[in-house]
Write an enzyme that holds these catalytic residues in place. Structure first.
Site, short mmCIF file in Angstrom:
data_model
loop_
_atom_site.label_atom_id
_atom_site.label_comp_id
_atom_site.label_asym_id
_atom_site.label_seq_id
_atom_site.Cartn_x
_atom_site.Cartn_y
_atom_site.Cartn_z
N SER A 112 -28.34 -26.82 10.60
CA SER A 112 -27.14 -26.32 9.92
C SER A 112 -25.88 -26.43 10.76
O SER A 112 -24.77 -26.32 10.23
CB SER A 112 -27.34 -24.86 9.50
OG SER A 112 -27.43 -24.02 10.64
N LYS A 183 -23.49 -19.71 13.77
CA LYS A 183 -22.50 -20.33 12.87
C LYS A 183 -21.15 -20.36 13.58
O LYS A 183 -20.95 -19.79 14.64
CB LYS A 183 -22.36 -19.52 11.56
CG LYS A 183 -23.66 -19.33 10.78
CD LYS A 183 -24.18 -20.62 10.18
CE LYS A 183 -25.48 -20.39 9.41
NZ LYS A 183 -26.08 -21.66 8.93
#
Length: 301
Positions: A112, A183
């Site tokens: 991701s 993230k």
């Protein structure tokens, strides 16, 4: 014609003659008798100077010295082993303290965050980055616990088992678990973050952000439209591989609204330490430089 004078003795008188006269060797022997070796009552002939007690003391001293040397030789490996174990213990304690309070290791489980982070990368999160009043900034890559935001509840075991697992995770000795995410921060408290969902750039406080330096090749900034205002003390986060990242966009309709509390941030990801070929520092992206001063963390818009 030669003459032979009788040999003179030491007093100058003629030496006695005749068969009964003792030879000089006999006289000498009589004057200096040969000394027989001393023989002790039980020990036999003497082999060195000194009395029997002195020789016995010398033997005891030699025996004690040999015993001390044997003890030192035997104790030396044990001493080295203790020193080695002590050194290992100190190193382990230092490592645990560093993992718990300074730099904690994490393994990247998915793609991701490609290409900034790849599956299997081992990174170090700086746990002091936001201490002493600091806050996550736009462009930071952060490691956080998604419980209550990206996850509705914790699947971690409770009780003693849960406490031990949590301690192991804090020390970097156990896997981080399904609730730990990595993230990039796109918006901080007070920011308005928008996307048209058509592949156009994301805007933060009305400023278009060029994310081409870290987005995965071929990815658009977002294929999901959204318009959010980040609450104070919360973060809006997204993965760099936008087409393969479940991030704040995927939790818009949930109770947390996709926002991550700052208190759930474990640290700022700063170094990729494994594999060797992917060593790198994760510096804060300069893509958000133009957004500075437009809001967030109490700044005026």
């Amino acid at each position: 014609m030669s003459t032979h004078e009788p040999s003179a003795d030491r007093d100058g008188c003629p030496a006695p003659t005749g068969a009964d006269s003792p030879s000089r060797s006999a006289v000498v022997s009589a004057a200096a008798p040969v000394e027989e070796p001393a023989v002790g009552p039980e020990t036999g002939p003497s082999t060195g100077p000194g009395t029997e007690s002195e020789r016995e003391a010398a033997r005891r001293t030699e025996g004690e010295a040999a015993g001390d040397l044997a003890e030192e030789t035997e104790a030396s490996p044990r001493s080295r082993s203790r020193d080695a174990l002590l050194l290992v213990g100190i190193c382990l304690l230092a490592l645990l303290l560093v993992n718990a309070f300074v730099a904690r290791p994490f393994s990247v489980p998915s793609g991701s965050m490609e290409n900034s982070l790849r599956p299997g990368d081992r990174l170090l999160a700086n746990q002091l980055a936001y201490s002493f009043g600091g806050h996550p900034q736009r462009g930071d890559v952060v490691v956080f616990d998604g419980t209550g935001s990206f996850r509705r509840g914790s699947a971690e075991p409770s009780g003693v088992r849960g406490a031990l697992r949590s301690l192991g995770q804090d020390l970097g000795l156990a896997p981080a678990g399904d609730s730990i995410y990595v993230k990039r921060v796109i918006g901080v408290g007070g920011d308005r973050v928008t996307s048209t969902g058509s592949g156009a750039r994301i805007t933060v406080n009305g400023v278009s952000v060029d994310e081409s330096s870290y987005l995965a090749p071929g990815d658009e900034p977002s294929d999901v439209a959204f318009d959010v205002v980040v609450p104070a003390g919360k973060l809006w986060v997204m993965g760099d591989h936008r087409s393969a990242s479940r991030d704040s966009r995927d939790h818009l309709g949930e109770p947390g609204g996709g926002f991550v509390p700052e208190g759930r941030v474990i640290g700022r990801a700063e170094w990729v330490v494994y594999p060797v070929g992917h060593w790198a520092g994760l510096d804060r992206s300069a893509a958000f430089a133009a957004v500075g001063g437009t809001g967030g963390h109490g700044d005026q818009r």
